[in-house]
Design a protein around this motif. Structure first.
Motif, short mmCIF file in Angstrom:
data_model
loop_
_atom_site.label_atom_id
_atom_site.label_comp_id
_atom_site.label_asym_id
_atom_site.label_seq_id
_atom_site.Cartn_x
_atom_site.Cartn_y
_atom_site.Cartn_z
N ALA D 222 0.76 -1.27 0.35
CA ALA D 222 0.08 0.19 -0.46
C ALA D 222 0.60 1.30 0.27
N LYS D 223 1.95 1.09 0.45
CA LYS D 223 3.03 2.25 0.45
C LYS D 223 2.63 3.06 1.25
N LYS D 224 2.27 3.07 2.93
CA LYS D 224 2.02 3.37 3.22
C LYS D 224 1.12 2.82 4.57
N ASP D 225 1.08 3.21 6.13
CA ASP D 225 -0.11 2.39 6.83
C ASP D 225 -1.12 1.99 6.60
N LEU D 226 -1.54 0.72 7.05
CA LEU D 226 -2.65 0.74 6.67
C LEU D 226 -2.66 0.02 7.68
N LYS D 227 -4.58 0.39 7.46
CA LYS D 227 -4.90 -0.71 8.75
C LYS D 227 -6.18 -2.09 8.85
N VAL D 228 -6.00 -3.26 9.45
CA VAL D 228 -7.20 -3.49 8.61
C VAL D 228 -8.37 -4.77 10.20
N SER D 229 -9.78 -4.71 10.02
CA SER D 229 -10.37 -4.83 10.46
C SER D 229 -10.35 -6.33 10.54
N PHE D 230 -9.86 -7.22 11.83
CA PHE D 230 -10.18 -9.13 11.58
C PHE D 230 -10.99 -8.88 12.72
N THR D 231 -11.46 -10.01 12.28
CA THR D 231 -12.25 -11.03 12.74
C THR D 231 -11.79 -12.52 13.29
N THR D 232 -12.10 -13.32 13.77
CA THR D 232 -12.04 -14.70 13.89
C THR D 232 -12.57 -15.63 14.80
N HIS D 233 -13.20 -16.49 14.20
CA HIS D 233 -14.03 -17.69 14.22
C HIS D 233 -13.46 -18.70 14.76
N LEU D 234 -14.19 -19.44 15.64
CA LEU D 234 -13.57 -21.05 15.70
C LEU D 234 -14.82 -21.90 14.80
N ILE D 235 -14.87 -22.32 14.29
CA ILE D 235 -15.45 -23.56 13.48
C ILE D 235 -15.70 -25.22 13.70
N PRO D 236 -16.70 -26.17 13.89
CA PRO D 236 -16.78 -27.18 14.73
C PRO D 236 -15.91 -28.06 13.27
N MET D 237 -15.21 -28.03 12.89
CA MET D 237 -14.36 -28.36 11.88
C MET D 237 -12.41 -28.91 12.33
N THR D 238 -11.78 -30.13 11.88
CA THR D 238 -10.34 -30.08 12.73
C THR D 238 -9.62 -29.27 11.31
N ARG D 239 -9.86 -29.35 10.59
CA ARG D 239 -8.20 -28.11 9.58
C ARG D 239 -9.40 -27.59 8.67
N GLY D 240 -8.91 -26.44 7.67
CA GLY D 240 -9.46 -25.45 7.17
C GLY D 240 -9.43 -23.91 7.90
N LEU D 241 -9.05 -23.45 7.19
CA LEU D 241 -9.11 -21.82 7.06
C LEU D 241 -9.52 -20.62 5.94
N MET D 242 -10.50 -20.11 6.27
CA MET D 242 -10.74 -19.87 5.05
C MET D 242 -11.33 -17.70 5.64
N CYS D 243 -11.07 -17.09 4.48
CA CYS D 243 -10.95 -15.51 4.54
C CYS D 243 -11.99 -15.18 4.13
N THR D 244 -13.07 -14.37 4.17
CA THR D 244 -13.52 -13.73 3.69
C THR D 244 -13.46 -12.14 3.58
N ILE D 245 -13.03 -11.26 2.53
CA ILE D 245 -12.18 -10.14 2.71
C ILE D 245 -13.37 -9.26 1.80
N TYR D 246 -13.39 -7.92 3.03
CA TYR D 246 -14.74 -7.04 2.26
C TYR D 246 -13.65 -5.78 2.29
N ALA D 247 -14.18 -5.04 0.74
CA ALA D 247 -13.04 -3.88 0.60
C ALA D 247 -14.22 -3.36 -0.45
N ASP D 248 -14.07 -1.98 -0.36
CA ASP D 248 -14.22 -0.47 -1.73
C ASP D 248 -13.87 -0.85 -2.64
N MET D 249 -13.80 -1.07 -3.45
CA MET D 249 -13.27 -0.87 -5.16
C MET D 249 -13.01 0.56 -5.48
N LYS D 250 -12.19 0.16 -5.79
CA LYS D 250 -10.82 1.83 -6.16
C LYS D 250 -12.33 2.20 -7.63
#
Lengths: 345, 345, 345, 345
Positions: D222-250
């Protein structure tokens, strides 16, 4: 390098064959055949194969197969392989059938599957591919009848005990638990997540088509007609199969002596692990691998034996054992392409 | 309206008692006692109880309890109730113990629990609270020893068959499957999600402390010392318990005649459901309810019987049956506060 | 005591209504209507109802219904209720529709459901049954359009924040997670256990029919047309629904002040619980109950707000809220028949 | 063939390294080091490794390691690697640290981990091992700081979009879901099956130590200090990780153009798969493999972007990426030993 084809390309058996063959050094998978989805990409049904399996599925062309293929895996529903395999009986194509079509006598097949059996002469040529028991017969076979998932777990535990005269052949009870993938990819009430999750579902009690298969091959070692009581339960997990087997001891013996005996029986085998006293198999302990883990406990209070065997139903119970059989038939190391460590956790 | 207290306030047994008593018309829960968390709010451990249980947990004060309480539920670990209940033996307080402290003879208890048993005179007064079998004894009891979860499912199926001379009393095998809540709230390798999910784990084979409990009460009906082979498996689900029981038939009978017999045996009972031929119990079919569902299959090929019983281990296997016993002791309708339909899906 | 009928007798919505109505003191369920299974016992599809629901299902007879019934619950697929409810508009029968037929404007319905909308005059009479928000309107309604499961969780969190001018109405993102029962009882790849277990599956991103429903009712409080980004994920559990909602703060505020505000907003409501700082809702914390739990966190680093709401999709998200609405319409205590504590564990 | 050791032998990271290295052609695992269990067999903790890993675990001996080992994998808890790696900085041993010790600046580390950071000069040498982004830097690195599981999934999706000026760098929200194995092998309320099964549990909202890691490396692009809002959830499965990311289009763009852009960005990479329009990643679709699957949807209604990325948290999110980094550092094919097809079902 030998060329292989899979018929029945979109079922779980085929998908698991594809996964495992990917790293096999002597087998190249050149054709995936699906009558219902010929011309389509496998990744349209299974997106996880995107970029991995890029050849389209093909329709069945027996002549072409005979010319181009060395090993044919049939991962088709009951009643299909028996019509295909006869075409290859005078060829050099090695046929490995993952369905039930060649596991029983013609009579038994009619009774338990409710279908016409395979032609008697072809049926006779088929060798029962319980790799760790019938190894010698498999070496020279041209048609392999790959065992069912339950018979694989049950017979791997029972046959040594019967063969070694350790247990009475009357009163054997097999309590089986299987993950839902054992019911295949078809849609039904019993495979609906909301029905199956947080549930144990007994099914086909006393009526499962794997009963005559267990009895037929156990009887060979009992040297008489043996009957077993066999009960299956659906468990809320995807993979994994366990048989908890109850039998009366022939003589008084300790847990240690039974485990020693089993240990010796399977000493030369790569994929059967006899667990030490006090440790019992778990389905997760073999998940994703071709192992069959076996543990035992002699209940001295009742002079009875509890033997527990666990496999991954899709590997040792289907695709893995099929590849192990291909390895044995071709004189390769039996572990080739199957050197997976169980996936844990 | 009678006043009740629960000792052992933060275990699963207590939490389930609290849930069920919430809608009971004749019992008012006035005290929740926890030695380790006295003074705290239950919702600090169980946020789902926020705004519902607002009284703080209290420490144990025997004198106060005797004055203020009519019914005392003990949901404590083994070894606690035997030191508390004697204080109430000459009072009018009805004691219902959910632990194993009063289920066995003193000798058996020492052997299987490895602890000093309860005083012999108090032990003698305790009535085994298998509600649908020992109903008459429960009516006049002052101390109830609430059965273990496995014995509840196993004995509900076995006792009628033994009592009616339907099965041989030798060679009975019980294959049990339980959800993880059966292992309680404590932290261990065996309750870690990553170990347990996608897994079947046999444990305590031949050594479970519920074995002598099953044998003791089955023996009463066999009129001789009966031994059973009993094997337990952890299943990846939270609630639910199933016993699949194997026995030899005494005489030739059909599935229908066995089911009819069971139906008649339990005709007057609200919470035992005998399923019709071809239908077997599932753990989900009783989840959240006080039902014990029983199905049966006579395997004519082996002249043996498979009986399957399913309960919710925390309801019929613990808190629900405890309340059913309280109802019976007090002459209320045995279904009071327990009229829940199973939660499905 | 009022008489009720359920149309759509074999879906999960109906089954849950049946479970909950069992203990309702003012509603007697006298008819279960299923066009496809009229004449059958419900227990043939749902064995867990054996011995509990013994009346057979009936076919739809509008005239009879009008004469015999006071409250009509419609738990039918989209497109059915809109053809039935108009028949009752000039009667005293209270209609509560659990489907999407009356939730949108005619235009929106055509666009998102791809079907003809309900007649405009009937549509206009329908009151959106978000019980804890539109309580006053519900009191005098004769037709209730019971909210969708996602809108219930999303709007319960959003509306107070919009109404109180706490957040910007642009840039609201809702990340929703639902158990598989949310997909209903139908058979599909997405409800097959082997596909869904050990999996998170995003679906209908930006295209879910609950989007216009959330926007329509949130806009009422924003006093302008508001748009939200809404994404749904299937989670490997049976019940439970969580919305994690992201929004920009209008002013600088602390987590504590937001929680205080929400607490006051819902002070008079029995079924919305605002959790204290540092505690967040879990789906298990509301399972089997009619609660909607809400937690919040102000991320001061980004001046944004994370609000989390959790419900049981089949209770608060369907049958429970329908009964709450019936209670409100009839002037009964809104908690009647819904006093269940969450089932834990 | 190079010799490798693993420090931290009994955690999930180590176990997964052992599983994957088993089939690696250029790396031989010669030492497994565990301070707490030195002298024991790994199979005493992990019976599934019986007969596979037969060497005992050893205690840490830095001098010996330096002499005998070429590659050192550190799969230790936070705070351990920073004390070990400095000893190897003037040797030829390649260090790959799977913990968080070298991922942040010293200041950030102190703040988020609450520990003394690694020495500044060693910290400076460490290269962030996000294999598919920092490939060139990794080639010449001697110390690799292997990324966290969440940052791997989040940054793989975000960096191309930031780098290509596709999205606004303000208002990025990351909603993460992880299987329970992400919480490690330790025992806690949150890993107890009965707590976690049938549940979604948000945790560490806005306070997860992976937040500064995501921000640090996203900011580089980004070439500047960027901040993100980040929230984690435990899901009833052993393995696997998903990020659903929301952003505004430029700018206004279609889903197709975003996917094309991502496709080109990752064209040369073996382990990042950009899914075609309308298809979204699932955790099961990458299970057991080193793939990171990415899908995207441009929500034209709100001119915002939803990007979804999925990985196996123990493979691409830990051990697999560590091996990929070892491959890159040594000039081997980056897929060596990682050619696994996802395990499905």
């Amino acid at each position: 390098m030998k060329k292989a084809a899979i018929i029945g390309g979109t079922g779980y058996g085929a998908i698991e064959l594809i996964r495992l063959l990917q790293s096999h050094k002597e087998i190249q998978l050149t054709k995936i055949i699906s009558q219902s989805q010929a011309g389509e990409h496998l990744s349209s049904t299974y997106p996880h194969l995107s970029g991995i399996i890029t050849k389209k599925m093909e329709s069945l062309d027996l002549e072409e197969l005979e010319k181009e293929i060395d090993i044919l895996f049939l991962a088709t529903p009951a009643g299909v392989a028996k019509n295909i395999i006869p075409s290859f009986q005078d060829t050099s194509v090695q046929c490995i059938d993952l369905s039930g079509d060649f596991r029983l006598t013609g009579e038994e097949y009619s009774e338990w599957y409710g279908k016409e059996p395979a032609p008697a002469d072809v049926l006779e040529k088929a060798v029962f591919g319980l790799s760790d028991i019938f190894t010698e017969d498999i070496k020279t076979a041209s048609i392999i009848s790959n065992p069912g998932c339950f018979p694989t777990a049950a017979l791997s535990a029972l046959i040594p005990l019967i063969d070694g005269n350790k247990i009475l052949t009357e009163g054997i009870r097999i309590d089986a638990k299987t993950g839902i993938s054992g019911a295949g990819k078809g849609l039904s009430e019993k495979t609906h997540f909301s029905t199956t999750n947080e549930n144990v579902i007994p099914y086909k009690i006393g009526q499962h088509q794997h009963i005559p298969e267990i009895e037929r091959y156990a009887s060979k070692f009992a040297k008489k007609d043996l009957k077993v009581s066999f009960t299956t339960h659906l468990i809320p997990m995807t993979r994994g199969l366990m048989c908890t087997i109850y039998a009366d001891m022939k003589n008084q013996e300790t847990t240690a002596s039974i485990l020693n005996y089993l240990q010796e029986f399977y000493q030369a085998k790569s994929f059967v692990r006899i667990l030490r006293e006090g440790i019992f198999p778990t389905t997760k302990g073999v998940s994703g691998s071709n192992f069959c883990d076996i543990g035992a406990y002699v209940d001295e209070r009742t002079n009875s034996l509890v033997v527990v065997s666990a496999i991954d139903n899709l590997v040792k119970g289907a695709a893995g054992q099929a590849i192990q059989n291909a390895n044995i038939m071709n004189g390769w190391d039996e572990t080739m392409g199957l050197e997976f460590i169980p996936v844990f956790p």
